[in-house]
Design an enzyme around this catalytic site. Structure first.
Site, PDB file in Angstrom:
ATOM      1  N   ALA A 177     -35.384  -0.228  -4.908  1.00 50.49           N
ATOM      2  CA  ALA A 177     -35.677  -1.543  -5.482  1.00 50.49           C
ATOM      3  C   ALA A 177     -35.495  -2.578  -4.373  1.00 50.49           C
ATOM      4  O   ALA A 177     -35.332  -2.233  -3.195  1.00 50.49           O
ATOM      5  CB  ALA A 177     -34.761  -1.809  -6.668  1.00 50.49           C
ATOM      6  N   MET A 211     -33.094  -4.693  -3.320  1.00 49.29           N
ATOM      7  CA  MET A 211     -31.907  -4.633  -2.467  1.00 49.29           C
ATOM      8  C   MET A 211     -31.930  -3.392  -1.581  1.00 49.29           C
ATOM      9  O   MET A 211     -31.622  -3.457  -0.382  1.00 49.29           O
ATOM     10  CB  MET A 211     -30.646  -4.659  -3.326  1.00 49.29           C
ATOM     11  CG  MET A 211     -30.354  -5.987  -3.967  1.00 49.29           C
ATOM     12  SD  MET A 211     -29.864  -7.268  -2.784  1.00 49.29           S
ATOM     13  CE  MET A 211     -28.203  -6.725  -2.360  1.00 49.29           C
ATOM     14  N   ARG A 268     -36.091   8.112  -7.206  1.00 49.04           N
ATOM     15  CA  ARG A 268     -36.398   9.011  -8.322  1.00 49.04           C
ATOM     16  C   ARG A 268     -37.889   9.023  -8.621  1.00 49.04           C
ATOM     17  O   ARG A 268     -38.470  10.079  -8.895  1.00 49.04           O
ATOM     18  CB  ARG A 268     -35.591   8.583  -9.549  1.00 49.04           C
ATOM     19  CG  ARG A 268     -35.745   9.489 -10.749  1.00 49.04           C
ATOM     20  CD  ARG A 268     -34.650   9.233 -11.778  1.00 49.04           C
ATOM     21  NE  ARG A 268     -34.505   7.801 -12.086  1.00 49.04           N
ATOM     22  CZ  ARG A 268     -33.552   7.327 -12.892  1.00 49.04           C
ATOM     23  NH1 ARG A 268     -32.671   8.144 -13.436  1.00 49.04           N
ATOM     24  NH2 ARG A 268     -33.485   6.025 -13.133  1.00 49.04           N
ATOM     25  N   ALA A 273     -25.903   0.380 -12.084  1.00 47.94           N
ATOM     26  CA  ALA A 273     -24.509   0.749 -12.306  1.00 47.94           C
ATOM     27  C   ALA A 273     -24.357   1.536 -13.602  1.00 47.94           C
ATOM     28  O   ALA A 273     -25.156   1.413 -14.536  1.00 47.94           O
ATOM     29  CB  ALA A 273     -23.638  -0.506 -12.351  1.00 47.94           C
ATOM     30  N   SER A 276     -23.277  -8.519  -1.407  1.00 49.78           N
ATOM     31  CA  SER A 276     -23.726  -9.801  -1.950  1.00 49.78           C
ATOM     32  C   SER A 276     -24.634 -10.523  -0.963  1.00 49.78           C
ATOM     33  O   SER A 276     -24.457 -10.430   0.250  1.00 49.78           O
ATOM     34  CB  SER A 276     -22.520 -10.697  -2.264  1.00 49.78           C
ATOM     35  OG  SER A 276     -22.951 -11.948  -2.760  1.00 49.78           O
ATOM     36  N   GLY A 277     -25.576 -11.252  -1.516  1.00 50.94           N
ATOM     37  CA  GLY A 277     -26.476 -12.050  -0.693  1.00 50.94           C
ATOM     38  C   GLY A 277     -27.899 -12.008  -1.191  1.00 50.94           C
ATOM     39  O   GLY A 277     -28.769 -12.689  -0.658  1.00 50.94           O
ATOM     40  N   LYS A 304     -15.710  -7.757  -5.273  1.00 45.22           N
ATOM     41  CA  LYS A 304     -17.081  -8.198  -5.559  1.00 45.22           C
ATOM     42  C   LYS A 304     -17.174  -8.778  -6.969  1.00 45.22           C
ATOM     43  O   LYS A 304     -17.888  -9.768  -7.210  1.00 45.22           O
ATOM     44  CB  LYS A 304     -18.045  -7.019  -5.410  1.00 45.22           C
ATOM     45  CG  LYS A 304     -19.513  -7.315  -5.788  1.00 45.22           C
ATOM     46  CD  LYS A 304     -20.094  -8.478  -4.986  1.00 45.22           C
ATOM     47  CE  LYS A 304     -21.613  -8.534  -5.023  1.00 45.22           C
ATOM     48  NZ  LYS A 304     -22.216  -8.557  -6.341  1.00 45.22           N
ATOM     49  N   HIS A 325     -15.783 -12.182  -6.804  1.00 45.87           N
ATOM     50  CA  HIS A 325     -16.810 -13.003  -6.133  1.00 45.87           C
ATOM     51  C   HIS A 325     -17.855 -13.468  -7.140  1.00 45.87           C
ATOM     52  O   HIS A 325     -18.220 -14.648  -7.196  1.00 45.87           O
ATOM     53  CB  HIS A 325     -17.477 -12.190  -5.023  1.00 45.87           C
ATOM     54  CG  HIS A 325     -18.786 -12.751  -4.533  1.00 45.87           C
ATOM     55  ND1 HIS A 325     -19.966 -12.604  -5.232  1.00 45.87           N
ATOM     56  CD2 HIS A 325     -19.102 -13.481  -3.434  1.00 45.87           C
ATOM     57  CE1 HIS A 325     -20.946 -13.199  -4.585  1.00 45.87           C
ATOM     58  NE2 HIS A 325     -20.453 -13.740  -3.491  1.00 45.87           N
ATOM     59  N   ASN A 326     -18.341 -12.542  -7.967  1.00 47.59           N
ATOM     60  CA  ASN A 326     -19.372 -12.898  -8.934  1.00 47.59           C
ATOM     61  C   ASN A 326     -18.851 -13.852  -9.995  1.00 47.59           C
ATOM     62  O   ASN A 326     -19.567 -14.731 -10.463  1.00 47.59           O
ATOM     63  CB  ASN A 326     -19.938 -11.640  -9.586  1.00 47.59           C
ATOM     64  CG  ASN A 326     -20.905 -10.895  -8.673  1.00 47.59           C
ATOM     65  OD1 ASN A 326     -20.833 -11.016  -7.456  1.00 47.59           O
ATOM     66  ND2 ASN A 326     -21.787 -10.114  -9.236  1.00 47.59           N
ATOM     67  N   LYS A 367     -25.580 -10.761 -16.221  1.00 42.16           N
ATOM     68  CA  LYS A 367     -25.567  -9.294 -16.126  1.00 42.16           C
ATOM     69  C   LYS A 367     -24.205  -8.687 -16.412  1.00 42.16           C
ATOM     70  O   LYS A 367     -24.076  -7.474 -16.440  1.00 42.16           O
ATOM     71  CB  LYS A 367     -26.057  -8.868 -14.740  1.00 42.16           C
ATOM     72  CG  LYS A 367     -27.548  -9.110 -14.541  1.00 42.16           C
ATOM     73  CD  LYS A 367     -28.060  -8.451 -13.278  1.00 42.16           C
ATOM     74  CE  LYS A 367     -29.579  -8.566 -13.173  1.00 42.16           C
ATOM     75  NZ  LYS A 367     -30.109  -7.916 -11.951  1.00 42.16           N
ATOM     76  N   ARG A 406     -22.810 -20.071 -20.548  1.00 41.59           N
ATOM     77  CA  ARG A 406     -24.061 -19.295 -20.578  1.00 41.59           C
ATOM     78  C   ARG A 406     -24.310 -18.752 -21.989  1.00 41.59           C
ATOM     79  O   ARG A 406     -25.453 -18.742 -22.466  1.00 41.59           O
ATOM     80  CB  ARG A 406     -23.997 -18.141 -19.572  1.00 41.59           C
ATOM     81  CG  ARG A 406     -23.960 -18.587 -18.123  1.00 41.59           C
ATOM     82  CD  ARG A 406     -24.285 -17.440 -17.186  1.00 41.59           C
ATOM     83  NE  ARG A 406     -24.074 -17.808 -15.798  1.00 41.59           N
ATOM     84  CZ  ARG A 406     -24.499 -17.093 -14.760  1.00 41.59           C
ATOM     85  NH1 ARG A 406     -25.162 -15.970 -14.962  1.00 41.59           N
ATOM     86  NH2 ARG A 406     -24.254 -17.476 -13.527  1.00 41.59           N
TER      87      ARG A 406
END
Length: 484
Positions: A14, A16, A36, A79, A131-132, A185, A188-189, A262, A289
């Site tokens: 994908a 990333m 896959r 995930a 991340s980025g 992470k 961070h999110n 997400k 949100r």
């Protein structure tokens, strides 16, 4: 094709995954890829990867055989069960000391489990936050690896080569054992959720509270990006507010006000509740949100519930500066809370986290990258065992200077009926944190009254618990002592 010629393999092409592969290739590493849906491998080799040394494989056996020992395999897949499925398929082809890297947004508990389970099979596991976004993956992301430390020497040269660089330092270093990388992470999110909501509240206060045009607000964000608020998210907000439709209207005004998510912000809030950390700002950002998603219900409520008739009157420039101060001070609170959570997690889960190093990893490449993170690193350089960022003199001075404007901006939101949940919750947390005495004494009395939950006394040592027969009808037996 000769066997064992690739330095690293990546599963999952994908956005990333593709960009990380191209980044690795640019930095001199030979990469094997598998997907896959195998047609994506061919499309990638004939498209973005055309003319490179990237090796495409159509089955996992060939893919694993193409890798040098110890084999390093990075999973960039969804995930959860998909990660476990690929691990299960890969293990039969692997040997003792080979390495599986999960670079997706996995829950840290899953990385705890995978580190242990694969260790029992002689396989080293690395769970790493990346991340980025698309741009970061292609040109230098922030990378936060954890898991089995024995794998670090084998993955370090690749990760630090492809990571963002700030002043000659890679925005990547070992975070800690087991799920520590994915945990950092996750935090961070969560902070990212908070930063975005804070910016949105500043925008709404200017747009609806002060009646400013989109062009005026765009100029403000451009100005803010040159000062203490200099950051990627302020920068892209400036750019977003410059994009217009053919009729001259702002594109952002045509975007439905129903936010998606997400789950990583929710995970952060849930873990904070588990650990007893008052992560109030990030919690409010997640709930904001959730509230935005109830669009149809809000439209009905807007027609039935009374509106506030007040309008702003005063110095607009002065109020814009107050909103800037509120944004900056609230941002400090958000990071202070995030670091409180990481401190508690380290104590609870047995991790040794390098807090200044985490600030460096977030300094470049990632979504929350900002000038501000250099101040956090310097705070931990001054005092590595710093208990809370709010106790560092730099942040004490910054909050003190911003406080009058912060209170003024929150007051404006309240007086005009404009929601500012993260501005307000951050200020309430600050006022609570600086209070030597809170009304929890009354709360404990209430708990003891109806449930015999006991209380501690100010004139007795901590850890001694008391119960009062408040009504004269109860007994002297108390419930289990509460957690302190």
């Amino acid at each position: 094709m000769a066997a064992q010629q690739a330095d690293i393999g990546l599963v999952g092409l994908a956005v990333m995954g593709q960009n990380l592969v191209l980044n690795m290739n640019d930095n001199g590493f030979t990469v094997s890829v598998y997907n896959r849906t195998t047609s994506k491998v061919d499309d990638f080799l004939e498209g973005p990867a055309k003319g490179t040394n990237i090796i495409g494989c159509h089955d996992l056996k060939t893919f694993v055989a193409s890798l040098k020992s110890p084999r390093r395999i990075m999973l960039m897949v969804k995930a959860g069960p998909v990660v476990d499925s690929f691990i299960e398929q890969l293990v039969p082809y692997l040997e003792h000391g080979d390495i599986i890297i999960d670079g997706g947004n996995s829950l840290y508990n899953d990385s705890d489990r995978r580190t242990y389970e694969l260790h029992q099979k002689g396989i080293l596991f690395v769970g790493t936050g990346v991340s980025g976004g698309e741009e970061g993956a292609r040109h230098g992301p922030s990378i936060m690896p954890g898991g089995n430390h024995a794998a670090w020497p084998a993955v370090k040269p690749i990760f630090q080569a492809i990571a963002a660089q700030v002043n000659g330092e890679a925005c990547c270093d070992w975070v800690g054992n087991d799920g520590a990388g994915h945990y950092v992470k996750m935090v961070h999110n969560g902070i990212e959720y908070g930063d975005m909501q804070l910016i949105c509240e500043a925008y709404q206060l200017m747009r609806e509270g002060l009646g400013m045009t989109g062009d005026e607000i765009q100029t403000v964000f451009a100005d803010w990006n040159e000062g203490v608020l200099d950051s990627y998210l302020i920068e892209i907000t400036r750019d977003i507010l410059a994009v217009k439709e053919d009729d001259g209207s702002l594109l952002v005004d045509h975007i439905l006000d129903a936010a998606g998510q997400k789950g990583t912000g929710k995970w952060t809030g849930m873990n904070a509740l588990d650990l007893g950390i008052p992560l109030t700002l990030i919690g409010e950002a997640v709930f904001a949100r959730c509230l935005s998603a109830r669009k149809e219900e809000r439209v009905i409520a807007s027609e039935k519930l009374p509106k506030i008739a007040a309008e702003f009157s005063g110095d607009k420039t002065e109020m814009v500066n107050a909103i800037r101060d509120a944004l900056y001070a609230s941002k400090i609170i958000s990071y202070a809370q995030g670091y409180m959570l990481m401190h508690e997690a380290a104590d609870t889960y047995g991790w040794e986290l390098n807090y200044g190093g985490i600030a460096l990893m977030w300094r470049g490449g990632c979504i929350i990258r900002s000038q501000f993170l250099a101040n956090i690193r310097e705070a931990f350089d001054r005092k590595p065992d710093l208990k809370n960022l709010l106790l560092d003199q730099f942040f004490i001075d910054a909050i003190t200077e911003a406080l009058p404007g912060w209170r003024k901006a929150v007051g404006l939101a309240i007086s005009l009926g404009i929601p500012a949940p993260t501005f307000g919750s951050a200020l309430s947390f600050y006022d609570g944190y600086r209070s030597a005495r809170l009304p929890a004494n009354l709360l404990q009395a209430q708990r003891d009254y109806f449930g015999a939950h006991t209380y501690e006394r100010t004139d007795e040592p901590r850890g001694e618990f008391f119960h009062t027969n408040w009504t004269g009808r109860g007994g002297d037996i108390s419930a289990t002592n509460y957690d302190v």
